[in-house]
Design a protein around this motif. Sequence first.
Motif, mmCIF file in Angstrom:
data_model
loop_
_atom_site.group_PDB
_atom_site.id
_atom_site.type_symbol
_atom_site.label_atom_id
_atom_site.label_comp_id
_atom_site.label_asym_id
_atom_site.label_seq_id
_atom_site.Cartn_x
_atom_site.Cartn_y
_atom_site.Cartn_z
ATOM 1 N N ILE A 1 36.814 61.517 49.877
ATOM 2 C CA ILE A 1 38.250 61.226 49.839
ATOM 3 C C ILE A 1 38.557 59.999 50.694
ATOM 4 C CG2 ILE A 1 40.532 62.051 50.534
ATOM 5 C CD1 ILE A 1 39.631 64.865 49.758
ATOM 6 N N PHE A 2 37.962 59.942 51.887
ATOM 7 C CA PHE A 2 38.166 58.794 52.774
ATOM 8 C C PHE A 2 37.659 57.507 52.131
ATOM 9 C CE2 PHE A 2 36.493 55.987 56.130
ATOM 10 C CZ PHE A 2 37.663 55.745 56.843
ATOM 11 N N THR A 3 36.459 57.567 51.543
ATOM 12 C CA THR A 3 35.877 56.385 50.906
ATOM 13 C C THR A 3 36.756 55.869 49.778
ATOM 14 O OG1 THR A 3 33.626 57.104 51.453
ATOM 15 C CG2 THR A 3 33.859 55.491 49.665
ATOM 16 N N LEU A 4 37.235 56.768 48.920
ATOM 17 C CA LEU A 4 38.060 56.374 47.775
ATOM 18 C C LEU A 4 39.437 55.872 48.226
ATOM 19 C CD1 LEU A 4 37.146 59.224 45.254
ATOM 20 C CD2 LEU A 4 36.376 56.840 45.218
ATOM 21 N N THR A 5 39.975 56.464 49.289
ATOM 22 C CA THR A 5 41.263 56.007 49.823
ATOM 23 C C THR A 5 41.162 54.578 50.338
ATOM 24 O OG1 THR A 5 41.888 58.261 50.443
ATOM 25 C CG2 THR A 5 43.082 56.465 51.508
ATOM 26 N N ILE A 6 40.099 54.297 51.080
ATOM 27 C CA ILE A 6 39.888 52.942 51.607
ATOM 28 C C ILE A 6 39.645 51.958 50.458
ATOM 29 C CG2 ILE A 6 38.377 51.490 53.003
ATOM 30 C CD1 ILE A 6 40.213 53.288 54.627
ATOM 31 N N LEU A 7 38.866 52.376 49.466
ATOM 32 C CA LEU A 7 38.592 51.503 48.321
ATOM 33 C C LEU A 7 39.882 51.134 47.601
ATOM 34 C CD1 LEU A 7 36.584 50.152 46.312
ATOM 35 C CD2 LEU A 7 36.544 52.340 45.080
ATOM 36 N N PHE A 8 40.746 52.124 47.373
ATOM 37 C CA PHE A 8 42.006 51.858 46.671
ATOM 38 C C PHE A 8 42.929 50.973 47.512
ATOM 39 C CE2 PHE A 8 46.469 52.937 45.866
ATOM 40 C CZ PHE A 8 46.562 52.609 44.521
ATOM 41 N N SER A 9 43.062 51.303 48.805
ATOM 42 C CA SER A 9 43.992 50.573 49.664
ATOM 43 C C SER A 9 43.516 49.149 49.946
ATOM 44 C CB SER A 9 44.165 51.316 51.001
ATOM 45 O OG SER A 9 44.590 52.638 50.785
ATOM 46 N N GLN A 10 42.212 48.989 50.111
ATOM 47 C CA GLN A 10 41.660 47.712 50.555
ATOM 48 C C GLN A 10 41.306 46.771 49.416
ATOM 49 O OE1 GLN A 10 38.924 47.834 54.008
ATOM 50 N NE2 GLN A 10 37.486 46.735 52.706
ATOM 51 N N TYR A 11 41.069 47.312 48.232
ATOM 52 C CA TYR A 11 40.594 46.434 47.148
ATOM 53 C C TYR A 11 41.365 46.607 45.835
ATOM 54 C CZ TYR A 11 37.353 43.568 44.484
ATOM 55 O OH TYR A 11 36.814 42.584 43.709
ATOM 56 N N LEU A 12 41.435 47.837 45.331
ATOM 57 C CA LEU A 12 42.003 48.037 43.999
ATOM 58 C C LEU A 12 43.501 47.745 43.958
ATOM 59 C CD1 LEU A 12 40.118 51.265 42.830
ATOM 60 C CD2 LEU A 12 39.578 48.866 42.366
ATOM 61 N N MET A 13 44.249 48.241 44.949
ATOM 62 C CA MET A 13 45.690 48.031 44.940
ATOM 63 C C MET A 13 46.066 46.554 44.998
ATOM 64 S SD MET A 13 48.616 49.600 47.470
ATOM 65 C CE MET A 13 48.037 48.600 48.860
ATOM 66 N N PRO A 14 45.547 45.772 45.967
ATOM 67 C CA PRO A 14 45.878 44.340 45.951
ATOM 68 C C PRO A 14 45.336 43.600 44.746
ATOM 69 C CG PRO A 14 44.266 44.840 47.659
ATOM 70 C CD PRO A 14 44.764 46.143 47.159
ATOM 71 N N LEU A 15 44.201 44.064 44.200
ATOM 72 C CA LEU A 15 43.641 43.411 43.023
ATOM 73 C C LEU A 15 44.559 43.585 41.814
ATOM 74 C CD1 LEU A 15 41.029 41.811 42.510
ATOM 75 C CD2 LEU A 15 40.046 43.873 41.529
ATOM 76 N N ILE A 16 45.356 44.649 41.825
ATOM 77 C CA ILE A 16 46.339 44.872 40.759
ATOM 78 C C ILE A 16 47.638 44.123 41.061
ATOM 79 C CG2 ILE A 16 47.782 46.604 39.614
ATOM 80 C CD1 ILE A 16 45.493 48.618 40.142
ATOM 81 N N ILE A 17 48.089 44.212 42.316
ATOM 82 C CA ILE A 17 49.391 43.653 42.686
ATOM 83 C C ILE A 17 49.374 42.126 42.698
ATOM 84 C CG2 ILE A 17 51.077 43.447 44.550
ATOM 85 C CD1 ILE A 17 50.473 46.328 45.292
ATOM 86 N N LEU A 18 48.337 41.521 43.309
ATOM 87 C CA LEU A 18 48.334 40.065 43.492
ATOM 88 C C LEU A 18 48.418 39.281 42.187
ATOM 89 C CD1 LEU A 18 45.766 39.608 46.414
ATOM 90 C CD2 LEU A 18 48.251 39.523 46.525
ATOM 91 N N PRO A 19 47.540 39.551 41.181
ATOM 92 C CA PRO A 19 47.655 38.782 39.944
ATOM 93 C C PRO A 19 49.003 38.956 39.253
ATOM 94 C CG PRO A 19 45.549 39.929 40.034
ATOM 95 C CD PRO A 19 46.384 40.465 41.148
ATOM 96 N N TYR A 20 49.550 40.185 39.298
ATOM 97 C CA TYR A 20 50.834 40.438 38.636
ATOM 98 C C TYR A 20 51.957 39.655 39.308
ATOM 99 C CZ TYR A 20 55.023 42.817 37.009
ATOM 100 O OH TYR A 20 56.265 43.093 36.491
ATOM 101 N N VAL A 21 52.018 39.720 40.656
ATOM 102 C CA VAL A 21 53.088 39.034 41.383
ATOM 103 C C VAL A 21 52.963 37.523 41.217
ATOM 104 C CG1 VAL A 21 54.020 38.562 43.677
ATOM 105 C CG2 VAL A 21 53.400 40.894 43.052
ATOM 106 N N TYR A 22 51.739 36.986 41.311
ATOM 107 C CA TYR A 22 51.559 35.553 41.158
ATOM 108 C C TYR A 22 51.883 35.093 39.733
ATOM 109 C CZ TYR A 22 49.382 35.403 45.759
ATOM 110 O OH TYR A 22 49.133 35.488 47.114
ATOM 111 N N TYR A 23 51.574 35.941 38.766
ATOM 112 C CA TYR A 23 51.945 35.620 37.376
ATOM 113 C C TYR A 23 53.463 35.536 37.233
ATOM 114 C CZ TYR A 23 53.007 36.428 32.454
ATOM 115 O OH TYR A 23 53.541 36.357 31.198
ATOM 116 N N LYS A 24 54.176 36.489 37.852
ATOM 117 C CA LYS A 24 55.643 36.486 37.762
ATOM 118 C C LYS A 24 56.226 35.257 38.471
ATOM 119 C CE LYS A 24 57.677 39.278 36.073
ATOM 120 N NZ LYS A 24 58.065 39.434 34.640
#
Length: 257
Positions: free
Chosen positions: A141-164
């Motif tokens: 659970i800890f590993t997946l939480t860190i993976l989502f918070s540190q990599y997956l979430m910004p990898l989703i948010i950054l391209p979308y926001v920069y595209y907008k």
Amino acid sequence: MLTTYYPPGRKAHRNPRNLYILNLGISGILTCLVCLPPTLSQCLHGGKWFLGLVACKVVPTIQGTNNLVITGTITAIAITRWYSITQDTEICRWKVVCINIFIWLLSFALTSPILIFQKLEPLAVYSMCIESWPNPIMKNIFTLTILFSQYLMPLIILPYVYYKILQFLQDTSSTPGNMDMQDREKKRNHRLTMVLTCLAVTFAVSSLPLNIFFTITDLGIVFIHDIQTYFFILGLCHVISMSSCVSNPILYGWLHA
């Protein structure tokens, strides 16, 4: 260290967004001074730890916190940039300060289990600093939480926001008006496109190896039986990941120049 210099006498440099650059600079300095030397020493000596129990708990916690602070800060920069461009207004300084404090507190909270479950394992003539979880489910659970918070979430948010952002700038620059103004806007859009592309690519490339390594080893997908090989690969992943401590402040300084 130059990125942490906040010139009080130059009004052009006293905008709230530069507080994000300051945040990145502080996180980068902490990583380079506190985390990098013991981590590389551990990797070069095949996992041997010479700094005692307190450092065994504190160094990985600071390192994890710094990584999340960098991720949170670059995400906050993107969202703030989108808001200021689309709403044609600057976010006030005290809000940026509150956002930075929140990023640090949340990052520490997410990595705080390391303080509890990190321990020294004494061997024949040396000790190793390892994580010791009460059960595999908590570790996963800890590993997946860190993976989502540190990599997956910004990898989703950054391209979308920069595209907008780019979409908004293209739409506004296409409106009728002065030709000189439109030319300046096109050059500005081109520069912004280049910087945002560099930011997204740099983040993805520098963060990917370490996140993949921790995920596949912590979840038990891949077992590396040779301890020397394990720490050699870990050292390479850390060097690639920590390169962002240099590249991020430079790129964001270029963005806000």
